[in-house]
Design a protein around this motif. Structure first.
Motif, PDB file in Angstrom:
ATOM      1  N   GLY A  42     -13.291  -2.032   2.319  1.00  0.00           N
ATOM      2  CA  GLY A  42     -12.920  -2.529   1.001  1.00  0.00           C
ATOM      3  C   GLY A  42     -14.012  -3.415   0.444  1.00  0.00           C
ATOM      4  O   GLY A  42     -15.040  -3.656   1.080  1.00  0.00           O
ATOM      5  N   THR A  43     -13.776  -3.926  -0.752  1.00  0.00           N
ATOM      6  CA  THR A  43     -14.770  -4.785  -1.389  1.00  0.00           C
ATOM      7  C   THR A  43     -14.535  -6.259  -1.090  1.00  0.00           C
ATOM      8  O   THR A  43     -15.381  -7.102  -1.391  1.00  0.00           O
ATOM      9  N   ARG A  44     -13.376  -6.578  -0.498  1.00  0.00           N
ATOM     10  CA  ARG A  44     -13.042  -7.946  -0.101  1.00  0.00           C
ATOM     11  C   ARG A  44     -12.351  -7.901   1.249  1.00  0.00           C
ATOM     12  O   ARG A  44     -11.774  -6.890   1.623  1.00  0.00           O
ATOM     13  N   VAL A  45     -12.380  -9.031   1.933  1.00  0.00           N
ATOM     14  CA  VAL A  45     -11.688  -9.143   3.215  1.00  0.00           C
ATOM     15  C   VAL A  45     -10.860 -10.421   3.202  1.00  0.00           C
ATOM     16  O   VAL A  45     -11.342 -11.477   2.803  1.00  0.00           O
ATOM     17  N   SER A  46      -9.625 -10.302   3.655  1.00  0.00           N
ATOM     18  CA  SER A  46      -8.742 -11.454   3.812  1.00  0.00           C
ATOM     19  C   SER A  46      -8.680 -11.801   5.295  1.00  0.00           C
ATOM     20  O   SER A  46      -8.416 -10.936   6.134  1.00  0.00           O
ATOM     21  N   LEU A  47      -8.920 -13.074   5.618  1.00  0.00           N
ATOM     22  CA  LEU A  47      -8.892 -13.536   6.997  1.00  0.00           C
ATOM     23  C   LEU A  47      -7.945 -14.721   7.105  1.00  0.00           C
ATOM     24  O   LEU A  47      -8.091 -15.701   6.382  1.00  0.00           O
ATOM     25  N   VAL A  94      -3.487  -0.202   6.065  1.00  0.00           N
ATOM     26  CA  VAL A  94      -4.820  -0.669   6.448  1.00  0.00           C
ATOM     27  C   VAL A  94      -5.047  -0.470   7.945  1.00  0.00           C
ATOM     28  O   VAL A  94      -5.905  -1.113   8.533  1.00  0.00           O
ATOM     29  N   HIS A  95      -4.281   0.449   8.548  1.00  0.00           N
ATOM     30  CA  HIS A  95      -4.347   0.584  10.004  1.00  0.00           C
ATOM     31  C   HIS A  95      -5.721   0.988  10.515  1.00  0.00           C
ATOM     32  O   HIS A  95      -6.128   0.552  11.585  1.00  0.00           O
ATOM     33  N   ASP A  96      -6.479   1.798   9.781  1.00  0.00           N
ATOM     34  CA  ASP A  96      -7.820   2.162  10.258  1.00  0.00           C
ATOM     35  C   ASP A  96      -8.742   0.947  10.292  1.00  0.00           C
ATOM     36  O   ASP A  96      -9.519   0.772  11.236  1.00  0.00           O
ATOM     37  N   ALA A  97      -8.639   0.095   9.288  1.00  0.00           N
ATOM     38  CA  ALA A  97      -9.455  -1.121   9.245  1.00  0.00           C
ATOM     39  C   ALA A  97      -9.055  -2.076  10.359  1.00  0.00           C
ATOM     40  O   ALA A  97      -9.910  -2.650  11.043  1.00  0.00           O
ATOM     41  N   VAL A  98      -7.756  -2.235  10.552  1.00  0.00           N
ATOM     42  CA  VAL A  98      -7.274  -3.118  11.622  1.00  0.00           C
ATOM     43  C   VAL A  98      -7.697  -2.562  12.982  1.00  0.00           C
ATOM     44  O   VAL A  98      -8.112  -3.317  13.867  1.00  0.00           O
ATOM     45  N   SER A 119      -5.770 -12.622  11.706  1.00  0.00           N
ATOM     46  CA  SER A 119      -5.390 -11.387  11.040  1.00  0.00           C
ATOM     47  C   SER A 119      -6.445 -11.124   9.983  1.00  0.00           C
ATOM     48  O   SER A 119      -6.808 -12.027   9.228  1.00  0.00           O
ATOM     49  N   VAL A 120      -6.943  -9.915   9.949  1.00  0.00           N
ATOM     50  CA  VAL A 120      -7.986  -9.570   8.992  1.00  0.00           C
ATOM     51  C   VAL A 120      -7.633  -8.236   8.353  1.00  0.00           C
ATOM     52  O   VAL A 120      -7.154  -7.323   9.025  1.00  0.00           O
ATOM     53  N   ALA A 121      -7.815  -8.159   7.024  1.00  0.00           N
ATOM     54  CA  ALA A 121      -7.467  -6.936   6.304  1.00  0.00           C
ATOM     55  C   ALA A 121      -8.369  -6.785   5.091  1.00  0.00           C
ATOM     56  O   ALA A 121      -8.756  -7.781   4.473  1.00  0.00           O
ATOM     57  N   PRO A 122      -8.679  -5.540   4.736  1.00  0.00           N
ATOM     58  CA  PRO A 122      -9.497  -5.308   3.553  1.00  0.00           C
ATOM     59  C   PRO A 122      -8.642  -5.310   2.287  1.00  0.00           C
ATOM     60  O   PRO A 122      -7.429  -5.115   2.342  1.00  0.00           O
ATOM     61  N   SER A 123      -9.299  -5.527   1.166  1.00  0.00           N
ATOM     62  CA  SER A 123      -8.660  -5.308  -0.134  1.00  0.00           C
ATOM     63  C   SER A 123      -9.734  -4.832  -1.091  1.00  0.00           C
ATOM     64  O   SER A 123     -10.926  -4.946  -0.821  1.00  0.00           O
ATOM     65  N   GLY A 124      -9.299  -4.280  -2.190  1.00  0.00           N
ATOM     66  CA  GLY A 124     -10.247  -3.717  -3.143  1.00  0.00           C
ATOM     67  C   GLY A 124     -10.806  -2.408  -2.621  1.00  0.00           C
ATOM     68  O   GLY A 124     -10.712  -2.095  -1.447  1.00  0.00           O
TER      69      GLY A 124
END
Length: 103
Positions: free
Chosen positions: A68-73, A19-23, A6-11
């Motif tokens: 975003g400026t960060r990514v959570s994986l 975050v559906h466009d990023a996903v 699972s990967v999502a942007p933050s910041g």
């Protein structure tokens, strides 16, 4: 191997809570890879060898990074050399076990 991630942007501007466009960008990378894959509401699972799977995870993470400026994986791997078709095979064996238990 199977890798569920699972990967999502933050910041930055992530358009509120969605975050559906990023996903969608990450899932497109996975689907374009040609590797067997499955996406559900929480994770995308891909199957292949170590190098090809992790190359796709990296590319999907990079695709999310522009949102975003960060990514959570979050990642979970099932490493089982010599086995293929486990993306569907594991589920088929589970369903068969449930049917046997229900008798």
């Amino acid at each position: 191997m199977l890798v569920a991630f699972s990967v999502a942007p933050s910041g930055g501007d992530t358009s509120g809570d969605s975050v559906h466009d990023a996903v969608a960008a990450a899932v497109k990378v996975v689907r374009d890879s040609g590797l067997p894959n499955h996406t559900d509401s929480m994770f995308t699972t891909i199957e292949g060898d170590w190098d090809e799977v992790f190359a796709v995870v990296k590319a999907a993470t990079d695709a999310v990074g522009v949102f975003g400026t960060r990514v959570s994986l979050v990642l979970k791997a099932d490493i089982r050399p010599g086995h293929t078709g486990e993306l569907t095979g594991k589920v088929e064996r589970l369903e068969a076990a449930i049917e046997r238990a229900e008798g």
